[in-house]
Motif scaffolding. Sequence first.
Motif, PDB file in Angstrom:
ATOM      1  N   GLY A 109       0.834  -1.132   0.065  1.00 35.29           N
ATOM      2  CA  GLY A 109      -0.052   0.121  -0.204  1.00 35.29           C
ATOM      3  C   GLY A 109       0.960   1.194  -0.251  1.00 35.29           C
ATOM      4  N   VAL A 110       2.035   1.441   0.912  1.00 39.78           N
ATOM      5  CA  VAL A 110       3.021   2.689   0.882  1.00 39.78           C
ATOM      6  C   VAL A 110       3.457   2.481  -0.430  1.00 39.78           C
ATOM      7  CG1 VAL A 110       4.866   3.415   1.899  1.00 39.78           C
ATOM      8  CG2 VAL A 110       3.193   2.400   3.270  1.00 39.78           C
ATOM      9  N   PHE A 111       3.615   1.397  -1.113  1.00 40.62           N
ATOM     10  CA  PHE A 111       4.543   1.728  -2.502  1.00 40.62           C
ATOM     11  C   PHE A 111       3.287   2.102  -3.402  1.00 40.62           C
ATOM     12  CE2 PHE A 111       6.002  -0.597  -6.572  1.00 40.62           C
ATOM     13  CZ  PHE A 111       6.925   0.093  -6.689  1.00 40.62           C
ATOM     14  N   SER A 112       2.281   1.752  -3.136  1.00 37.72           N
ATOM     15  CA  SER A 112       1.225   2.342  -4.165  1.00 37.72           C
ATOM     16  C   SER A 112       1.127   3.995  -3.995  1.00 37.72           C
ATOM     17  CB  SER A 112      -0.131   1.493  -3.956  1.00 37.72           C
ATOM     18  OG  SER A 112      -0.902   2.201  -2.676  1.00 37.72           O
ATOM     19  N   LEU A 113       1.460   4.338  -2.963  1.00 37.01           N
ATOM     20  CA  LEU A 113       1.433   5.827  -2.602  1.00 37.01           C
ATOM     21  C   LEU A 113       2.314   6.292  -3.454  1.00 37.01           C
ATOM     22  CD1 LEU A 113       0.615   6.295   1.275  1.00 37.01           C
ATOM     23  CD2 LEU A 113      -0.962   6.840  -0.742  1.00 37.01           C
ATOM     24  N   LEU A 114       3.810   5.868  -3.468  1.00 40.89           N
ATOM     25  CA  LEU A 114       4.863   6.296  -4.229  1.00 40.89           C
ATOM     26  C   LEU A 114       4.429   6.255  -5.849  1.00 40.89           C
ATOM     27  CD1 LEU A 114       7.707   4.525  -2.441  1.00 40.89           C
ATOM     28  CD2 LEU A 114       7.108   6.811  -2.138  1.00 40.89           C
ATOM     29  N   ILE A 115       3.674   5.204  -6.131  1.00 41.96           N
ATOM     30  CA  ILE A 115       3.332   5.364  -7.362  1.00 41.96           C
ATOM     31  C   ILE A 115       2.289   6.232  -7.844  1.00 41.96           C
ATOM     32  CG2 ILE A 115       1.972   3.973  -9.360  1.00 41.96           C
ATOM     33  CD1 ILE A 115       3.230   1.247  -8.154  1.00 41.96           C
ATOM     34  N   SER A 116       1.327   6.448  -7.072  1.00 42.06           N
ATOM     35  CA  SER A 116       0.279   7.817  -7.159  1.00 42.06           C
ATOM     36  C   SER A 116       1.108   9.064  -7.016  1.00 42.06           C
ATOM     37  CB  SER A 116      -0.831   7.741  -6.148  1.00 42.06           C
ATOM     38  OG  SER A 116      -0.289   7.899  -4.717  1.00 42.06           O
ATOM     39  N   HIS A 117       2.047   9.119  -6.437  1.00 40.90           N
ATOM     40  CA  HIS A 117       2.551  10.736  -6.314  1.00 40.90           C
ATOM     41  C   HIS A 117       3.353  10.692  -7.932  1.00 40.90           C
ATOM     42  CE1 HIS A 117       5.688  13.672  -5.180  1.00 40.90           C
ATOM     43  NE2 HIS A 117       6.411  13.160  -5.689  1.00 40.90           N
ATOM     44  N   LEU A 118       3.948   9.428  -8.338  1.00 40.37           N
ATOM     45  CA  LEU A 118       4.453   9.902  -9.751  1.00 40.37           C
ATOM     46  C   LEU A 118       3.498  10.270 -10.804  1.00 40.37           C
ATOM     47  CD1 LEU A 118       7.017   6.850  -9.749  1.00 40.37           C
ATOM     48  CD2 LEU A 118       7.529   9.265  -9.521  1.00 40.37           C
ATOM     49  N   VAL A 119       2.460   9.305 -10.590  1.00 39.40           N
ATOM     50  CA  VAL A 119       1.227   9.671 -11.606  1.00 39.40           C
ATOM     51  C   VAL A 119       0.744  11.201 -11.300  1.00 39.40           C
ATOM     52  CG1 VAL A 119      -1.212   9.082 -11.926  1.00 39.40           C
ATOM     53  CG2 VAL A 119       0.553   7.189 -11.661  1.00 39.40           C
ATOM     54  N   LEU A 120       0.531  11.652 -10.060  1.00 44.36           N
ATOM     55  CA  LEU A 120       0.150  12.990 -10.061  1.00 44.36           C
ATOM     56  C   LEU A 120       0.845  13.928 -10.585  1.00 44.36           C
ATOM     57  CD1 LEU A 120      -1.421  12.878  -6.420  1.00 44.36           C
ATOM     58  CD2 LEU A 120      -2.492  13.135  -8.484  1.00 44.36           C
ATOM     59  N   LYS A 121       2.379  13.891 -10.558  1.00 45.13           N
ATOM     60  CA  LYS A 121       3.385  14.670 -10.928  1.00 45.13           C
ATOM     61  C   LYS A 121       3.325  14.690 -12.621  1.00 45.13           C
ATOM     62  CE  LYS A 121       7.839  15.205  -9.590  1.00 45.13           C
ATOM     63  NZ  LYS A 121       9.204  14.761  -9.196  1.00 45.13           N
ATOM     64  N   GLU A 122       2.937  13.609 -12.991  1.00 48.20           N
ATOM     65  CA  GLU A 122       2.620  13.540 -14.798  1.00 48.20           C
ATOM     66  C   GLU A 122       1.582  14.208 -15.133  1.00 48.20           C
ATOM     67  OE1 GLU A 122       3.620  13.079 -18.418  1.00 48.20           O
ATOM     68  OE2 GLU A 122       4.938  12.663 -16.798  1.00 48.20           O
ATOM     69  N   ILE A 123       0.285  13.862 -14.261  1.00 45.49           N
ATOM     70  CA  ILE A 123      -0.912  14.750 -14.592  1.00 45.49           C
ATOM     71  C   ILE A 123      -1.010  16.183 -14.114  1.00 45.49           C
ATOM     72  CG2 ILE A 123      -3.437  15.006 -13.536  1.00 45.49           C
ATOM     73  CD1 ILE A 123      -3.233  11.996 -12.971  1.00 45.49           C
ATOM     74  N   ASP A 124      -0.094  16.590 -13.281  1.00 46.15           N
ATOM     75  CA  ASP A 124       0.276  17.973 -13.019  1.00 46.15           C
ATOM     76  C   ASP A 124       1.041  18.544 -14.244  1.00 46.15           C
ATOM     77  OD1 ASP A 124      -0.047  20.368 -11.268  1.00 46.15           O
ATOM     78  OD2 ASP A 124       2.229  20.259 -10.769  1.00 46.15           O
TER      79      ASP A 124
END
Length: 140
Positions: A109-124
Amino acid sequence: MESIGIVRAKDNNKIFVEFTRESACGESCESCSAKCAESERELFEFQNTVSANVGDLVKIKTRDKSVLSYKFLVYGLPLILFMSTITISYIIMSKTPMGNIDLISLIIGVFSLLISHLVLKEIDHKFNKTNKGTIFLEKM
């Protein structure tokens, strides 16, 4: 959503506008111990599309729909991804003879938070390129 700020600096085609953050908790701040309404000032950088000079008042306007959808992405997407990843990994691992599946599910789950951070950076990054018109400056 609207806010009024003061142009504090100007550099080529950019202006630096100072805004006072508004309280989010209401009007009876004297009785509140959270200290959230203390006048915190924040400085933001904008393209000088309104020919503003230092000391001018400017109004920033944003579309409520854009703000709400962006808030959902920033807060909702990581939470949904985190909770669903923990749930799915727990269900999958409960059918295997692995030990300590709670801890492993949490780590995934914590690893998925890191992935969501990268996804949000790309979306931003894409959001900044395509939606230049979501923030409007107006000289007062």
